[in-house]
Enzyme design. Structure first.
Site, PDB file in Angstrom:
ATOM      1  N   ASP A   1       0.866  -1.180   0.000  1.00  0.00           N
ATOM      2  CA  ASP A   1       0.000   0.000   0.000  1.00  0.00           C
ATOM      3  C   ASP A   1       0.903   1.231   0.000  1.00  0.00           C
ATOM      4  O   ASP A   1       1.679   1.424   0.937  1.00  0.00           O
ATOM      5  CB  ASP A   1      -0.871  -0.066   1.262  1.00  0.00           C
ATOM      6  CG  ASP A   1      -1.799   1.111   1.409  1.00  0.00           C
ATOM      7  OD1 ASP A   1      -1.614   2.140   0.714  1.00  0.00           O
ATOM      8  OD2 ASP A   1      -2.714   1.014   2.247  1.00  0.00           O
ATOM      9  N   ILE A   2       0.788   2.056  -1.005  1.00  0.00           N
ATOM     10  CA  ILE A   2       1.698   3.206  -1.132  1.00  0.00           C
ATOM     11  C   ILE A   2       1.549   4.186   0.037  1.00  0.00           C
ATOM     12  O   ILE A   2       2.491   4.897   0.372  1.00  0.00           O
ATOM     13  CB  ILE A   2       1.509   3.906  -2.506  1.00  0.00           C
ATOM     14  CG1 ILE A   2       2.758   4.701  -2.892  1.00  0.00           C
ATOM     15  CG2 ILE A   2       0.260   4.770  -2.539  1.00  0.00           C
ATOM     16  CD1 ILE A   2       2.801   5.132  -4.342  1.00  0.00           C
TER      17      ILE A   2
ATOM     18  N   ASN B   1      -7.213  12.217 -10.453  1.00  0.00           N
ATOM     19  CA  ASN B   1      -7.991  12.554 -11.641  1.00  0.00           C
ATOM     20  C   ASN B   1      -7.922  14.064 -11.822  1.00  0.00           C
ATOM     21  O   ASN B   1      -7.449  14.771 -10.935  1.00  0.00           O
ATOM     22  CB  ASN B   1      -9.427  12.023 -11.563  1.00  0.00           C
ATOM     23  CG  ASN B   1     -10.163  12.577 -10.377  1.00  0.00           C
ATOM     24  OD1 ASN B   1     -10.240  13.794 -10.204  1.00  0.00           O
ATOM     25  ND2 ASN B   1     -10.680  11.705  -9.523  1.00  0.00           N
TER      26      ASN B   1
ATOM     27  N   GLY C   1      -9.419   4.211  -5.638  1.00  0.00           N
ATOM     28  CA  GLY C   1      -8.080   3.640  -5.792  1.00  0.00           C
ATOM     29  C   GLY C   1      -7.036   4.314  -4.928  1.00  0.00           C
ATOM     30  O   GLY C   1      -7.281   4.627  -3.765  1.00  0.00           O
TER      31      GLY C   1
ATOM     32  N   ASP D   1      -5.887   7.274  -5.088  1.00  0.00           N
ATOM     33  CA  ASP D   1      -6.311   8.632  -4.743  1.00  0.00           C
ATOM     34  C   ASP D   1      -7.107   8.635  -3.437  1.00  0.00           C
ATOM     35  O   ASP D   1      -6.803   9.397  -2.504  1.00  0.00           O
ATOM     36  CB  ASP D   1      -7.186   9.134  -5.912  1.00  0.00           C
ATOM     37  CG  ASP D   1      -7.281  10.634  -5.978  1.00  0.00           C
ATOM     38  OD1 ASP D   1      -6.577  11.308  -5.211  1.00  0.00           O
ATOM     39  OD2 ASP D   1      -8.063  11.130  -6.809  1.00  0.00           O
TER      40      ASP D   1
ATOM     41  N   SER E   1      -2.602   4.539 -14.009  1.00  0.00           N
ATOM     42  CA  SER E   1      -3.584   4.183 -15.060  1.00  0.00           C
ATOM     43  C   SER E   1      -3.983   2.704 -15.102  1.00  0.00           C
ATOM     44  O   SER E   1      -4.804   2.333 -15.946  1.00  0.00           O
ATOM     45  CB  SER E   1      -3.124   4.609 -16.470  1.00  0.00           C
ATOM     46  OG  SER E   1      -3.227   6.001 -16.639  1.00  0.00           O
TER      47      SER E   1
ATOM     48  N   GLY F   1      -5.580   0.942 -12.877  1.00  0.00           N
ATOM     49  CA  GLY F   1      -6.760   0.600 -12.089  1.00  0.00           C
ATOM     50  C   GLY F   1      -8.024   0.946 -12.861  1.00  0.00           C
ATOM     51  O   GLY F   1      -8.314   0.380 -13.917  1.00  0.00           O
TER      52      GLY F   1
HETATM   53  P1  ADP Z   1      -5.984   4.997 -12.256  1.00  0.00           P
HETATM   54  O1  ADP Z   1      -7.259   5.797 -12.223  1.00  0.00           O
HETATM   55  O2  ADP Z   1      -4.786   5.825 -12.692  1.00  0.00           O
HETATM   56  O3  ADP Z   1      -6.132   3.716 -12.995  1.00  0.00           O
HETATM   57  P2  ADP Z   1      -6.193   3.616  -9.673  1.00  0.00           P
HETATM   58  O4  ADP Z   1      -5.952   4.209  -8.336  1.00  0.00           O
HETATM   59  O5  ADP Z   1      -7.560   3.138  -9.993  1.00  0.00           O
HETATM   60  O6  ADP Z   1      -5.659   4.726 -10.714  1.00  0.00           O
HETATM   61  O7  ADP Z   1      -5.200   2.409  -9.906  1.00  0.00           O
HETATM   62  C1  ADP Z   1      -3.832   2.525 -10.196  1.00  0.00           C
HETATM   63  C2  ADP Z   1      -3.087   1.346  -9.586  1.00  0.00           C
HETATM   64  O8  ADP Z   1      -2.929   1.547  -8.192  1.00  0.00           O
HETATM   65  C3  ADP Z   1      -3.822  -0.005  -9.727  1.00  0.00           C
HETATM   66  O9  ADP Z   1      -2.855  -0.991 -10.069  1.00  0.00           O
HETATM   67  C4  ADP Z   1      -4.373  -0.236  -8.327  1.00  0.00           C
HETATM   68  O10 ADP Z   1      -4.474  -1.623  -8.020  1.00  0.00           O
HETATM   69  C5  ADP Z   1      -3.300   0.398  -7.481  1.00  0.00           C
HETATM   70  N1  ADP Z   1      -3.670   0.792  -6.101  1.00  0.00           N
HETATM   71  C6  ADP Z   1      -4.903   0.952  -5.544  1.00  0.00           C
HETATM   72  N2  ADP Z   1      -4.775   1.316  -4.250  1.00  0.00           N
HETATM   73  C7  ADP Z   1      -3.441   1.386  -3.977  1.00  0.00           C
HETATM   74  C8  ADP Z   1      -2.652   1.691  -2.826  1.00  0.00           C
HETATM   75  N3  ADP Z   1      -3.220   2.005  -1.657  1.00  0.00           N
HETATM   76  N4  ADP Z   1      -1.303   1.658  -2.935  1.00  0.00           N
HETATM   77  C9  ADP Z   1      -0.692   1.354  -4.101  1.00  0.00           C
HETATM   78  N5  ADP Z   1      -1.369   1.064  -5.235  1.00  0.00           N
HETATM   79  C10 ADP Z   1      -2.724   1.076  -5.171  1.00  0.00           C
END
Ligand code: ADP
Length: 171
Positions: free
Chosen positions: A12-13, A26, A34, A36, A124, A126
């Site tokens: 988890d970032i 966005n 996600g 964000d 991008s 997700g």
């Molecule tokens: P986008 O709209 O750019 O696709 P998303 O947030 O939906 O962005 O997803 C981008 C990537 O981040 C996906 O691979 C998703 O699984 C991943 N992701 C979602 N939550 C987290 C998190 N807490 N930490 C790291 N990566 C995440």
């Protein structure tokens, strides 16, 4: 200028410690799902407040796809969040240049700030549905090809599948 070291972890970032954490935002800059959503939840209201201030000043129309801008990281273990807007994947249009731009512009902002460690999600891949193999190739090639004073770029991959795709490319 030393060569950037690229590392990758599954996780988890919002749990990472880095000078800058990149948000797959966005264009509204006002939050979403996600990464964000997770960044705003764990980082607290200071990030949203800073994003609102950006919307009220330089970014009245929001942040364009492929661009990047920094705010406070609030309560995250980082000094800054760098918000960048990835392209929504399209079958009929090649948007790889925009995805590359996200990485390049984020590193440019990181350099302006003096950040030495930067954590990136897989932008991008997700909700925006970019094919993971393509997204990983563009991410890694762009980071390798961008001159920067950043010392470590850490890809933080949330799910096993995305982690494996990056691991095959970097491992
Ligand atoms: P986008 O709209 O750019 O696709 P998303 O947030 O939906 O962005 O997803 C981008 C990537 O981040 C996906 O691979 C998703 O699984 C991943 N992701 C979602 N939550 C987290 C998190 N807490 N930490 C790291 N990566 C995440």
């Amino acid at each position: 200028m030393t060569t950037v070291t690229i590392t990758f972890v599954q996780g988890d970032i919002t749990r990472q410690s880095a000078d800058a954490i990149v948000n797959a935002a966005n264009s509204s800059l006002l939050g979403g799902g996600g990464v964000d959503g997770a960044i705003h939840r764990r980082g607290g209201p200071a990030i949203l407040e800073a994003c609102r201030a950006l919307r009220a000043s330089r970014y009245g129309k929001g942040l364009a796809t492929g661009q990047a801008v920094a705010t406070t990281a609030g309560e995250l273990d980082a000094r800054w969040v760098i918000h960048t807007v990835g392209p929504v994947w399209s079958a009929s249009e090649d948007r790889s240049g925009l995805l590359a731009s996200c990485y390049r512009e984020s590193l440019r902002v990181a350099d302006e700030l003096g950040a030495r460690t930067v954590a990136f999600p897989a932008i991008s891949t997700g909700v925006y549905r970019y094919p993971k193999e393509d997204a990983a190739r563009i991410a890694v090639e762009t980071v390798r090809g961008t001159p920067t004073a950043v010392e470590e770029v850490r890809f933080v991959l949330f799910d096993e599948e995305t982690y494996e795709v990056f691991a095959r490319r970097l491992g």
